[in-house]
Scaffold this active site. Structure first.
Site, short mmCIF file in Angstrom:
data_model
loop_
_atom_site.label_atom_id
_atom_site.label_comp_id
_atom_site.label_asym_id
_atom_site.label_seq_id
_atom_site.Cartn_x
_atom_site.Cartn_y
_atom_site.Cartn_z
N SER A 146 -6.18 3.98 -5.41
CA SER A 146 -7.75 3.50 -4.90
C SER A 146 -8.46 4.89 -5.96
O SER A 146 -7.82 5.60 -6.39
CB SER A 146 -8.14 4.46 -3.25
N1 SAH Z 1 -4.00 4.93 -0.84
C1 SAH Z 1 -2.92 4.22 -1.89
C2 SAH Z 1 -4.02 2.34 -1.28
C3 SAH Z 1 -2.60 2.73 -1.89
S1 SAH Z 1 -3.40 0.13 -1.59
C4 SAH Z 1 -2.94 4.97 -3.03
O1 SAH Z 1 -3.71 5.21 -3.21
O2 SAH Z 1 -2.13 4.48 -4.15
C5 SAH Z 1 -2.90 -0.36 -0.55
C6 SAH Z 1 -1.60 -0.40 0.34
O3 SAH Z 1 -1.30 -1.21 1.66
C7 SAH Z 1 -0.30 -1.07 -0.62
O4 SAH Z 1 0.62 -0.21 -1.43
C8 SAH Z 1 0.17 -2.08 0.52
O5 SAH Z 1 1.35 -2.52 0.22
C9 SAH Z 1 0.33 -1.47 1.96
N2 SAH Z 1 -0.09 -2.34 3.11
C10 SAH Z 1 -0.95 -3.62 3.17
N3 SAH Z 1 -0.95 -3.86 4.41
C11 SAH Z 1 0.19 -2.57 5.02
C12 SAH Z 1 0.94 -3.40 6.05
N4 SAH Z 1 1.00 -3.73 7.69
N5 SAH Z 1 1.41 -1.67 6.37
C13 SAH Z 1 1.86 -0.69 5.28
N6 SAH Z 1 0.87 -1.01 4.08
C14 SAH Z 1 0.27 -2.11 3.74
#
Ligand code: SAH
Length: 210
Positions: A52
């Site tokens: 993010s």
């Molecule tokens: N805060 C993280 C954001 C990653 S993007 C960072 O800054 O790196 C969002 C993440 O949510 C992805 O890795 C995706 O795989 C995950 N995601 C999507 N749906 C999900 C779910 N139902 N349960 C857990 N993770 C999920």
């Protein structure tokens, strides 16, 4: 980066700014993109996901209003950057990541940085993490069509849930829900754009190959 968060985005919580200052974001970014780690952008990580934007990490963390005692649930751990920020600020962080490759990377990062107050689980975070509920704060880092019911149920009275909600997978509004003795209060914290929340109480699948 932190001065930009303070002056341009008006992030005012000094604890959040301190945490953003002390967690090395470049370690969470793929090696080829390291030179961009402190710019104000989301960046691609593995499995078509993103780390993010620093501003959104700061804003969501600020909206959670963490003072130090909290047990926090994070959904969508991804690179682990937001997880590390939360771990600096809260007593204990429980993070759920759906993609096994990312959950494994996240576990390794947490160990490598010597962070001891984080538990990682690979699975569908829209179900929450029932055995450790209730949580004082819940942060969802992926956008869903509606607020997953299990997350509301797993929120402590007085607790805050921050989640991007949108009718399509393209864009969302950042929403903060506070659980009070009477029910749930919802506030709109502005527009945002996240990767989709995929799961039982999220989208069934990602569109556009996302
Ligand atoms: N805060 C993280 C954001 C990653 S993007 C960072 O800054 O790196 C969002 C993440 O949510 C992805 O890795 C995706 O795989 C995950 N995601 C999507 N749906 C999900 C779910 N139902 N349960 C857990 N993770 C999920």
């Amino acid at each position: 980066m932190v001065e930009h968060l303070r002056h341009h985005y008006r992030i005012a919580d000094e604890r959040v700014l301190d945490a953003m200052n002390s967690v090395p974001r470049h370690l969470f970014v793929p090696e080829a993109l390291r030179s961009q780690a402190y710019k104000d952008n989301a960046l691609p990580i593995a499995a078509k996901q993103t780390i993010s934007q620093p501003f959104i990490v700061a804003r969501m963390t600020e909206l959670l209003g963490i003072s130090g005692k909290e047990r926090v649930l994070e959904i969508g751990g991804g690179s682990g950057y937001q997880t590390a920020i939360l771990a600096e600020l809260a007593r204990k962080v429980f993070t759920v990541e759906r993609v096994p490759e990312l959950a494994d990377g996240l576990k390794q990062m947490i160990r490598r940085l010597g962070i001891r107050n984080v538990s990682v689980r690979c699975g569908d975070g829209t179900e929450g993490w029932k055995v450790y509920a209730p949580f004082d704060a819940i942060l969802v880092a992926a956008g869903g069509p509606e607020i997953p019911e299990p997350l509301l149920n797993q929120l402590e009275t007085g607790g805050r849930l921050v989640i991007p909600i949108g009718e399509t997978q393209k864009s969302q509004r950042l929403v903060r829900v506070t659980r009070t003795a009477k029910g749930f209060e919802t506030e709109d914290a502005g527009p945002c754009a996240f990767v989709p929340l995929i799961g039982e109480h999220g989208w069934k699948e990602a569109v556009n190959g996302g």
